[in-house]
Design an enzyme around this catalytic site. Structure first.
Site, PDB file in Angstrom:
ATOM      1  N   CYS A 237     -37.977   8.501  34.353  1.00  0.00           N
ATOM      2  CA  CYS A 237     -36.987   7.429  34.429  1.00  0.00           C
ATOM      3  C   CYS A 237     -37.580   6.108  33.935  1.00  0.00           C
ATOM      4  CB  CYS A 237     -36.503   7.267  35.854  1.00  0.00           C
ATOM      5  SG  CYS A 237     -35.484   5.802  36.087  1.00  0.00           S
TER       6      CYS A 237
ATOM      7  N   CYS B  74     -36.212   3.183  33.741  1.00  0.00           N
ATOM      8  CA  CYS B  74     -35.805   1.972  34.464  1.00  0.00           C
ATOM      9  C   CYS B  74     -36.701   1.683  35.660  1.00  0.00           C
ATOM     10  CB  CYS B  74     -34.353   2.078  34.899  1.00  0.00           C
ATOM     11  SG  CYS B  74     -34.002   3.508  35.945  1.00  0.00           S
TER      12      CYS B  74
END
Length: 136
Positions: A46, A48
């Protein structure tokens, strides 16, 4: 599962910082419930959140007081190892990335994904360093 070529650089980032990869439930059972302190990073692709989690973990473990063991499991890859690590992290729900500090087999500090997202690596590292100073 993700293609290995995609996760290899993310794995290596923590391995180069001294983390041991745990790829089976048995390896997790051998590492976490041990004497002393164990820092577990649930690594993730991920962007983010994981993009700041890995640098934060690497910075924090350079602290004068740091855990005896540094280990990592990779979400979306070694399912059995990740599931076993998450069992030790209960009552916290599954989260990736995530970071947990254990002392003598007991969970003493947890950083979930929502505590990582949107925060700079230094802020996350400061949180970890405070936990290391207290428990290590």
């Amino acid at each position: 599962m993700y293609p290995e070529y995609l996760v290899a650089p993310m794995r290596q980032e923590l391995v180069d910082a001294g983390f041991q990869e745990l790829k089976s439930a048995a390896e997790v059972d051998s590492a976490i419930p041990s004497e002393g302190t164990v820092f577990v990073v649930v690594n993730s692709v991920c962007g983010c959140a994981a993009a700041n989690a890995r640098p934060a973990a690497k910075f924090a473990v350079k602290n004068e007081k740091h855990p005896d063991k540094l280990v990592t499991v990779f979400a979306g890859m070694e399912k059995d190892a990740v599931d076993k690590a998450r069992q030790y992290m209960l009552p916290y729900p599954p989260s990736s990335p995530a970071m947990a500090l254990f002392k003598d087999g007991k969970l003493v500090h947890m950083i979930e994904r929502h505590m990582i997202e949107g925060r700079p690596a230094q802020m996350i590292a400061d949180n970890l360093v405070a936990a290391f100073d207290e428990y290590c």
